[in-house]
Structure formats: C-alpha cells, structure tokens
Design a protein around this motif. Structure first.
Motif, PDB file in Angstrom:
ATOM      1  N   ASN A  58      -2.920  20.553   2.187  1.00  0.00           N
ATOM      2  CA  ASN A  58      -3.046  20.016   0.829  1.00  0.00           C
ATOM      3  C   ASN A  58      -1.949  19.021   0.450  1.00  0.00           C
ATOM      4  OD1 ASN A  58      -5.388  21.517   0.317  1.00  0.00           O
ATOM      5  ND2 ASN A  58      -4.172  23.288  -0.267  1.00  0.00           N
ATOM      6  N   VAL A  59      -1.297  18.413   1.436  1.00  0.00           N
ATOM      7  CA  VAL A  59      -0.243  17.441   1.181  1.00  0.00           C
ATOM      8  C   VAL A  59      -0.485  16.197   2.035  1.00  0.00           C
ATOM      9  CG1 VAL A  59       2.240  16.976   1.348  1.00  0.00           C
ATOM     10  CG2 VAL A  59       1.459  19.239   0.644  1.00  0.00           C
ATOM     11  N   PHE A  60      -0.335  15.029   1.424  1.00  0.00           N
ATOM     12  CA  PHE A  60      -0.378  13.781   2.170  1.00  0.00           C
ATOM     13  C   PHE A  60       1.030  13.474   2.673  1.00  0.00           C
ATOM     14  CE2 PHE A  60      -4.152  13.293  -0.399  1.00  0.00           C
ATOM     15  CZ  PHE A  60      -5.035  12.687   0.474  1.00  0.00           C
ATOM     16  N   HIS A  61       1.138  13.116   3.927  1.00  0.00           N
ATOM     17  CA  HIS A  61       2.410  12.723   4.523  1.00  0.00           C
ATOM     18  C   HIS A  61       2.340  11.211   4.734  1.00  0.00           C
ATOM     19  CE1 HIS A  61       3.390  16.928   5.096  1.00  0.00           C
ATOM     20  NE2 HIS A  61       2.135  17.074   5.503  1.00  0.00           N
ATOM     21  N   ILE A  62       3.236  10.490   4.073  1.00  0.00           N
ATOM     22  CA  ILE A  62       3.203   9.032   4.053  1.00  0.00           C
ATOM     23  C   ILE A  62       4.457   8.515   4.739  1.00  0.00           C
ATOM     24  CG2 ILE A  62       3.074   6.991   2.584  1.00  0.00           C
ATOM     25  CD1 ILE A  62       2.092   9.063   0.358  1.00  0.00           C
ATOM     26  N   ASP A  63       4.278   7.801   5.850  1.00  0.00           N
ATOM     27  CA  ASP A  63       5.391   7.175   6.569  1.00  0.00           C
ATOM     28  C   ASP A  63       5.311   5.675   6.311  1.00  0.00           C
ATOM     29  OD1 ASP A  63       6.034   9.675   7.562  1.00  0.00           O
ATOM     30  OD2 ASP A  63       5.020   9.356   9.471  1.00  0.00           O
ATOM     31  N   GLU A  64       6.274   5.168   5.575  1.00  0.00           N
ATOM     32  CA  GLU A  64       6.302   3.764   5.171  1.00  0.00           C
ATOM     33  C   GLU A  64       7.308   3.008   6.030  1.00  0.00           C
ATOM     34  OE1 GLU A  64       7.622   1.227   1.222  1.00  0.00           O
ATOM     35  OE2 GLU A  64       7.342   3.377   1.070  1.00  0.00           O
ATOM     36  N   SER A  65       6.912   1.848   6.506  1.00  0.00           N
ATOM     37  CA  SER A  65       7.798   1.004   7.306  1.00  0.00           C
ATOM     38  C   SER A  65       7.619  -0.435   6.839  1.00  0.00           C
ATOM     39  CB  SER A  65       7.437   1.127   8.788  1.00  0.00           C
ATOM     40  OG  SER A  65       8.230   0.278   9.555  1.00  0.00           O
ATOM     41  N   LYS A  66       8.740  -1.054   6.425  1.00  0.00           N
ATOM     42  CA  LYS A  66       8.657  -2.437   5.965  1.00  0.00           C
ATOM     43  C   LYS A  66       9.972  -3.146   6.236  1.00  0.00           C
ATOM     44  CE  LYS A  66       9.689  -1.117   1.187  1.00  0.00           C
ATOM     45  NZ  LYS A  66       9.173  -1.091  -0.160  1.00  0.00           N
ATOM     46  N   ASN A  67       9.940  -4.451   6.081  1.00  0.00           N
ATOM     47  CA  ASN A  67      11.101  -5.291   6.290  1.00  0.00           C
ATOM     48  C   ASN A  67      11.434  -5.952   4.957  1.00  0.00           C
ATOM     49  OD1 ASN A  67      12.439  -7.975   6.983  1.00  0.00           O
ATOM     50  ND2 ASN A  67      12.531  -6.846   8.915  1.00  0.00           N
TER      51      ASN A  67
END
Length: 114
Positions: A58-67
């Motif tokens: 019941n949890v979204f795991h969000i891995d964000e990668s940006k420059n």
C-alpha cells in the motif's frame, strides 16, 4: 430465513464494494523519463529527469534522479494514491498527476519508458 438472506446479500455487497476502491496503482508503476523541452532546459540539465515508481504494501516507492545545474541529484520518496490520477508524497506537499499517459510533476512532463 429472510433475515439470513438479507444479511448475506448485505455482506456480499459490502465485500464487493470494499474491493473496488477506485485507486488504480498500475498507471503510476514503471520507469518514467522526462519529455525533452520541459523544465530541464531552464535548469541547465544535461540529461532528462527519471522516476522509477514501484508499489508494495500500500505504499508507492518513488526513486527520483535528475540533474540540476550540472549536478546529479537523487532522492527516494514514499507516496500514496489520492485517486486513480493523483499521487502524493511528503505529506501531500508534492503531487503528481497522471493524464493521457503522461505524468505531470513539478513543472515537468514525463512519459513511461518501455
């Protein structure tokens, strides 16, 4: 006999309705890549932003990668579905909207990568 039947029908209806919560998690899950020409051109980014979104327990795991300004930036967030088209994280201060197979996030537009 009629009471038993009515209670049985009510229990069945309740079970069906609780299973239909309307929050479709499959739309958010996947690897997302920023569409060229959105926010990144204003921040001097050399590569597009990516999001990897998974769902478990019941949890979204969000891995964000940006420059940002030539420096790589990564963070990991946990979020929840507000509706079938809205995902929120950081206590609701960060939101993502899913519309026409595009993810709108913080002034950026991302599309799902195969």
């Amino acid at each position: 006999m009629y009471k038993f039947r009515n209670y049985s029908l009510a229990a069945l209806l309740f079970a069906v309705l609780t299973g239909c919560d309307g929050n479709n998690t499959n739309g958010f899950v996947g690897h997302w890549v920023e569409v060229p020409g959105t926010e990144s051109k204003y921040l001097g980014a050399s590569k597009p932003m990516t999001l990897d979104i998974s769902y478990s327990e019941n949890v979204f795991h969000i891995d964000e990668s940006k420059n940002v300004l030539g420096k790589d930036f990564e963070r990991k967030l946990e979020g929840r579905s507000e509706s079938s088209t809205t995902l929120s994280a950081l206590g609701g201060s960060l939101t993502m909207r899913l519309e026409d197979s595009k993810l709108f996030y913080n002034g950026r537009v991302l599309v799902k990568s195969p």
